[in-house]
Design an enzyme around this catalytic site. Structure first.
Site, PDB file in Angstrom:
ATOM      1  N   SER A 146       0.832  -1.201   0.000  1.00 41.61           N
ATOM      2  CA  SER A 146       0.000   0.000   0.000  1.00 41.61           C
ATOM      3  C   SER A 146       0.864   1.246   0.000  1.00 41.61           C
ATOM      4  CB  SER A 146      -0.867   0.022   1.267  1.00 41.61           C
ATOM      5  OG  SER A 146      -1.547   1.244   1.390  1.00 41.61           O
ATOM      6  N   TYR A 159      -2.399  -1.140  11.009  1.00 45.76           N
ATOM      7  CA  TYR A 159      -2.438  -1.543   9.595  1.00 45.76           C
ATOM      8  C   TYR A 159      -1.171  -1.145   8.840  1.00 45.76           C
ATOM      9  CZ  TYR A 159      -4.150  -1.295   4.707  1.00 45.76           C
ATOM     10  OH  TYR A 159      -4.307  -1.425   3.343  1.00 45.76           O
ATOM     11  N   LYS A 163       1.685  -3.179   6.148  1.00 43.68           N
ATOM     12  CA  LYS A 163       1.910  -2.872   4.731  1.00 43.68           C
ATOM     13  C   LYS A 163       3.380  -2.561   4.484  1.00 43.68           C
ATOM     14  CE  LYS A 163      -1.672  -4.173   3.616  1.00 43.68           C
ATOM     15  NZ  LYS A 163      -2.056  -5.013   2.463  1.00 43.68           N
TER      16      LYS A 163
HETATM   17  P1  NAD Z   1     -11.699  -5.964   0.293  1.00 47.04           P
HETATM   18  O1  NAD Z   1     -12.192  -5.901   1.674  1.00 47.04           O
HETATM   19  O2  NAD Z   1     -12.646  -5.779  -0.834  1.00 47.04           O
HETATM   20  O3  NAD Z   1     -10.914  -7.310   0.017  1.00 47.04           O
HETATM   21  C1  NAD Z   1     -10.148  -7.934   0.994  1.00 47.04           C
HETATM   22  C2  NAD Z   1     -10.031  -9.385   0.628  1.00 47.04           C
HETATM   23  O4  NAD Z   1      -9.272 -10.049   1.633  1.00 47.04           O
HETATM   24  C3  NAD Z   1     -11.386 -10.051   0.565  1.00 47.04           C
HETATM   25  O5  NAD Z   1     -11.446 -10.933  -0.522  1.00 47.04           O
HETATM   26  C4  NAD Z   1     -11.458 -10.796   1.884  1.00 47.04           C
HETATM   27  O6  NAD Z   1     -12.278 -11.924   1.857  1.00 47.04           O
HETATM   28  C5  NAD Z   1      -9.998 -11.161   2.067  1.00 47.04           C
HETATM   29  N1  NAD Z   1      -9.733 -11.492   3.453  1.00 47.04           N
HETATM   30  C6  NAD Z   1      -9.888 -10.706   4.543  1.00 47.04           C
HETATM   31  N2  NAD Z   1      -9.595 -11.396   5.653  1.00 47.04           N
HETATM   32  C7  NAD Z   1      -9.248 -12.633   5.238  1.00 47.04           C
HETATM   33  C8  NAD Z   1      -8.850 -13.804   5.913  1.00 47.04           C
HETATM   34  N3  NAD Z   1      -8.731 -13.846   7.238  1.00 47.04           N
HETATM   35  N4  NAD Z   1      -8.583 -14.913   5.183  1.00 47.04           N
HETATM   36  C9  NAD Z   1      -8.684 -14.893   3.836  1.00 47.04           C
HETATM   37  N5  NAD Z   1      -9.068 -13.815   3.142  1.00 47.04           N
HETATM   38  C10 NAD Z   1      -9.341 -12.710   3.846  1.00 47.04           C
HETATM   39  O7  NAD Z   1     -10.537  -4.872   0.194  1.00 47.04           O
HETATM   40  P2  NAD Z   1      -9.434  -4.556  -0.916  1.00 47.04           P
HETATM   41  O8  NAD Z   1      -9.302  -3.091  -0.926  1.00 47.04           O
HETATM   42  O9  NAD Z   1      -9.701  -5.258  -2.173  1.00 47.04           O
HETATM   43  O10 NAD Z   1      -8.148  -5.146  -0.202  1.00 47.04           O
HETATM   44  C11 NAD Z   1      -7.233  -6.025  -0.828  1.00 47.04           C
HETATM   45  C12 NAD Z   1      -5.824  -5.663  -0.403  1.00 47.04           C
HETATM   46  O11 NAD Z   1      -5.502  -4.391  -0.928  1.00 47.04           O
HETATM   47  C13 NAD Z   1      -5.635  -5.562   1.112  1.00 47.04           C
HETATM   48  O12 NAD Z   1      -4.430  -6.222   1.466  1.00 47.04           O
HETATM   49  C14 NAD Z   1      -5.496  -4.073   1.344  1.00 47.04           C
HETATM   50  O13 NAD Z   1      -4.675  -3.772   2.438  1.00 47.04           O
HETATM   51  C15 NAD Z   1      -4.859  -3.636   0.054  1.00 47.04           C
HETATM   52  N6  NAD Z   1      -5.012  -2.212  -0.218  1.00 47.04           N
HETATM   53  C16 NAD Z   1      -6.249  -1.677  -0.381  1.00 47.04           C
HETATM   54  C17 NAD Z   1      -6.365  -0.316  -0.614  1.00 47.04           C
HETATM   55  C18 NAD Z   1      -7.688   0.347  -0.782  1.00 47.04           C
HETATM   56  O14 NAD Z   1      -7.722   1.581  -0.724  1.00 47.04           O
HETATM   57  N7  NAD Z   1      -8.769  -0.377  -1.004  1.00 47.04           N
HETATM   58  C19 NAD Z   1      -5.209   0.471  -0.722  1.00 47.04           C
HETATM   59  C20 NAD Z   1      -3.979  -0.123  -0.542  1.00 47.04           C
HETATM   60  C21 NAD Z   1      -3.881  -1.471  -0.309  1.00 47.04           C
HETATM   61  C1  RM4 Z   2      -4.944   1.716   2.088  1.00 45.98           C
HETATM   62  C2  RM4 Z   2      -4.921   3.218   2.135  1.00 45.98           C
HETATM   63  C3  RM4 Z   2      -6.310   3.688   1.856  1.00 45.98           C
HETATM   64  C4  RM4 Z   2      -7.270   3.073   2.848  1.00 45.98           C
HETATM   65  C5  RM4 Z   2      -7.144   1.573   2.791  1.00 45.98           C
HETATM   66  C6  RM4 Z   2      -7.989   0.895   3.833  1.00 45.98           C
HETATM   67  O1  RM4 Z   2      -3.715   1.134   2.313  1.00 45.98           O
HETATM   68  O2  RM4 Z   2      -4.496   3.634   3.401  1.00 45.98           O
HETATM   69  O3  RM4 Z   2      -6.369   5.091   1.917  1.00 45.98           O
HETATM   70  O4  RM4 Z   2      -8.579   3.464   2.500  1.00 45.98           O
HETATM   71  O5  RM4 Z   2      -5.834   1.185   3.002  1.00 45.98           O
END
Ligand code: NAD
Ligand code: RM4
Length: 256
Positions: A146, A159, A163
């Site tokens: 992230s 969190y 990351k």
């Molecule tokens: P999301 O909540 O849509 O997806 C998260 C996924 O992780 C889901 O499929 C969920 O089922 C799975 N998950 C959660 N806990 C779990 C567990 N215990 N066992 C197995 N699977 C599990 O959110 P997203 O935004 O798609 O997140 C995906 C990744 O992207 C995460 O690692 C998050 O930190 C990262 N991320 C997201 C953002 C953002 O802004 N959305 C930004 C940077 C990084």
């Molecule tokens: C990401 C970033 C986004 C936040 C998600 C949950 O790493 O910090 O801004 O919305 O996590």
């Protein structure tokens, strides 16, 4: 068809960024292993994704297993090998961010976040890397880290270290696994509208603030992250290892 003939495992692929990445990998010719939590909802979502992928003649299977469990990586690898015979790409994407203030952070929230996002990932990367090493033809590992690996965040003290940990894990694994032709990189998404931040961004002021900070003028969508993941997974990135790719619409560089 950038991933023709490759088997790709993606954790947390039932929804959000992981789902979009799984679909794009399948569109690019990969056979996909959809990792999910094993809950009823996760299983149902994974099955619907298998159907979506089958609709364009893609191949996918699902494996339900908690990302926090150190044995999950072994289960995912076994699923991939049983169904498709190999593991060529491993994408560590599963993650949670239960927004919470620091001074009263419950221990269980902290520990669940670190176990899900980082500790389970460590052993999953290890399992995938051993399989790739034994196959003897290299591979690619990608962590969905992230922008939060590089900067702090309000309500994210549990969190952001996970990351940063994933980002660092890819750098050190690039050194450990380079001799086997296994490349290790991370993508650093900015703010992507998914379930993980649905409640946080339900606050209209916060939503407007995050959008206004992003030079491209909009939040990201899951599909915005899929292309960069495919690139790093593919032979187009054959000399890229230990790198991290911001996928944030310019958010990180926008100081003033
Ligand atoms: P999301 O909540 O849509 O997806 C998260 C996924 O992780 C889901 O499929 C969920 O089922 C799975 N998950 C959660 N806990 C779990 C567990 N215990 N066992 C197995 N699977 C599990 O959110 P997203 O935004 O798609 O997140 C995906 C990744 O992207 C995460 O690692 C998050 O930190 C990262 N991320 C997201 C953002 C953002 O802004 N959305 C930004 C940077 C990084
Ligand atoms: C990401 C970033 C986004 C936040 C998600 C949950 O790493 O910090 O801004 O919305 O996590």
């Amino acid at each position: 068809m950038l991933l023709a003939g490759k088997t790709v495992i993606i954790t947390g692929a039932s929804r959000g960024i992981g789902r979009a990445a799984a679909k794009e990998c399948a569109r690019q010719g990969a056979r996909v292993v959809i990792g999910h939590s094993g809950s009823e909802q996760g299983t149902e979502a994974a099955r619907s994704l298998i159907e979506e992928i089958a609709a364009f003649d893609g191949q996918a299977i699902e494996v339900g297993s908690d990302a926090a469990d150190p044995d999950t990586g072994d289960r995912l690898v076994a699923g991939a090998v049983n169904a498709f015979g190999s593991v060529d790409v491993f994408v560590n994407n599963a993650g949670i961010c239960p927004f919470h203030s620091f001074l009263d952070m419950p221990r269980e929230v902290y520990l669940k976040t670190v176990n899900t996002n980082l500790n389970g990932a460590y052993f999953a990367v290890q399992a995938a890397a051993n399989q790739m090493k034994n196959q003897g033809k290299g591979g690619a590992i990608i962590a969905v880290s992230s922008i939060s690996a590089l900067v702090g965040g309000g309500m994210q003290t549990h969190y952001t270290p996970t990351k940063a940990g994933l980002h660092s894990l890819m750098q050190s694994c690039a050194i450990a696994l380079g001799p086997y032709g296994i490349r290790c990189n991370s993508v650093l998404p900015g703010t992507i509208a998914t379930d993980i931040n649905k409640d946080d961004l339900a606050d209209e002021e916060k939503l407007a603030y995050m959008t206004s900070r992003t030079p491209l003028g909009r939040l990201g969508e899951p599909d915005d992250v899929a292309g960069p993941i495919v690139f790093l997974a593919s032979d187009m990135a054959k000399y890229v290892t230990g790198a991290s790719l911001l996928v944030d619409g310019g958010l990180f560089v926008n100081l003033q």
